[in-house]
Scaffold this active site. Structure first.
Site, PDB file in Angstrom:
ATOM      1  N   GLY A   8       1.055  -1.167  -0.076  1.00 16.69           N
ATOM      2  CA  GLY A   8      -0.003  -0.148   0.038  1.00 16.69           C
ATOM      3  C   GLY A   8       0.884   1.245  -0.044  1.00 16.69           C
ATOM      4  CG  ASN A   9      -0.553   4.755  -1.545  1.00 19.56           C
ATOM      5  OD1 ASN A   9      -0.143   5.003  -2.631  1.00 19.56           O
ATOM      6  ND2 ASN A   9      -1.842   4.987  -1.677  1.00 19.56           N
ATOM      7  N   GLY A  95      -7.197  -1.090 -10.135  1.00 17.48           N
ATOM      8  CA  GLY A  95      -6.321  -1.082  -9.267  1.00 17.48           C
ATOM      9  C   GLY A  95      -6.013  -2.561  -8.728  1.00 17.48           C
ATOM     10  CB  VAL A  96      -2.872  -4.580  -8.670  1.00 13.11           C
ATOM     11  CG1 VAL A  96      -2.119  -3.879  -7.502  1.00 13.11           C
ATOM     12  CG2 VAL A  96      -2.777  -6.118  -8.564  1.00 13.11           C
ATOM     13  CG  ASP A  97      -5.607  -1.552  -4.497  1.00 15.65           C
ATOM     14  OD1 ASP A  97      -5.711  -1.172  -5.522  1.00 15.65           O
ATOM     15  OD2 ASP A  97      -5.554  -0.545  -3.475  1.00 15.65           O
ATOM     16  CB  THR A 170     -15.786  23.183  14.639  1.00 16.22           C
ATOM     17  OG1 THR A 170     -16.240  24.488  14.910  1.00 16.22           O
ATOM     18  CG2 THR A 170     -15.349  23.291  13.216  1.00 16.22           C
TER      19      THR A 170
END
Length: 236
Positions: A8-9, A95-97, A170
């Site tokens: 992964g990244n 995507g191959v993933d 917020t």
């Protein structure tokens, strides 16, 4: 023995397997890659090593350099493999993933299913009961959604926040809005599948997303690796 990688990244997942199942699995940050050979040494030399990676050629080259003499086979998306048919208009562009996760899901479940990976991006892919990949969605991941709000709006902070049904702060409003958007996309995709479908959930944001989903859920953090293993077993 088969050595499988999911690149992964930010992290590399790895696993050693044979025809009967997994022998060991693990995950490393890319900067921790030097620790991998020691983890593998006790098992001896695998017969094959396969890599499904979206991390780019530099990461692939770094991994190959750590495994001298072992031929690292890159996995690619194809039109059909291991019981799954790819209906993408250009099958090789999937995507191959995502492709490997679909194959992993099909090996574990014969019903129609949704395959969700909540990571840097969130992907939501639909698989029918015949093993046909119908198509899928890509969203910004949870952290990316929050960061986009902080970058694009001068008065909105990049705050952790918590999920609340009725946010009154917020940071909570941002976190809750992003989580609700992700969950809503998953549940809308699930509703398009026929009854008795299931949902596989993987990715680092999976634990944050899971409590918001009111559908049959199965957590499989190593689903891509399972797909790589199935491809190795089905290849001649």
């Amino acid at each position: 023995m088969i050595l499988c990688f999911d690149g992964g990244n930010s992290r590399l997942k790895w696993g050693l397997a044979d025809a009967s199942g997994w022998l060991e699995q693990g995950a490393l940050e890319w900067q921790e890659l030097a620790a991998l050979p020691a983890r593998l040494a006790a098992w001896g030399r695998p017969e094959r090593a396969l890599l499904a990676s979206v991390a780019g050629p530099e990461a692939e080259a770094a991994l190959q350099a750590l495994l001298p003499g072992l031929d690292l086979e890159p996995v690619r998306s194809t039109g059909a493999a291991a019981g799954v048919r790819n209906s993408y208009l250009q099958p090789g562009s999937l995507g191959v993933d995502r492709w490997c996760a679909l194959i992993g899901a099909r090996s574990l479940e014969s019903r129609p299913c949704l395959v969700v990976s909540a990571g840097t991006a969130t992907t939501i892919d639909s698989l029918d009961g015949e093993g046909v990949f119908l198509g899928g969605l890509i969203l910004p991941g949870l952290d990316m959604m929050q960061a986009a709000l902080a970058r694009g709006t001068a008065r909105l902070p990049l705050a952790a926040g918590r999920h609340q049904a009725y946010p009154r702060e917020t940071g909570d409003a941002i976190r809750s809005g992003c989580l609700e958007a992700q969950a809503g996309a998953v549940e809308r995709a699930y509703q398009r599948l026929p009854g008795a479908a299931c949902c596989f959930l993987a990715g680092g944001a999976g634990p944050a997303l899971a409590p918001l989903l009111s559908l049959p859920l199965r957590s499989e953090p190593y689903l891509v690796l399972e797909g790589v293993r199935q491809l190795a077993l089905s290849a001649p």
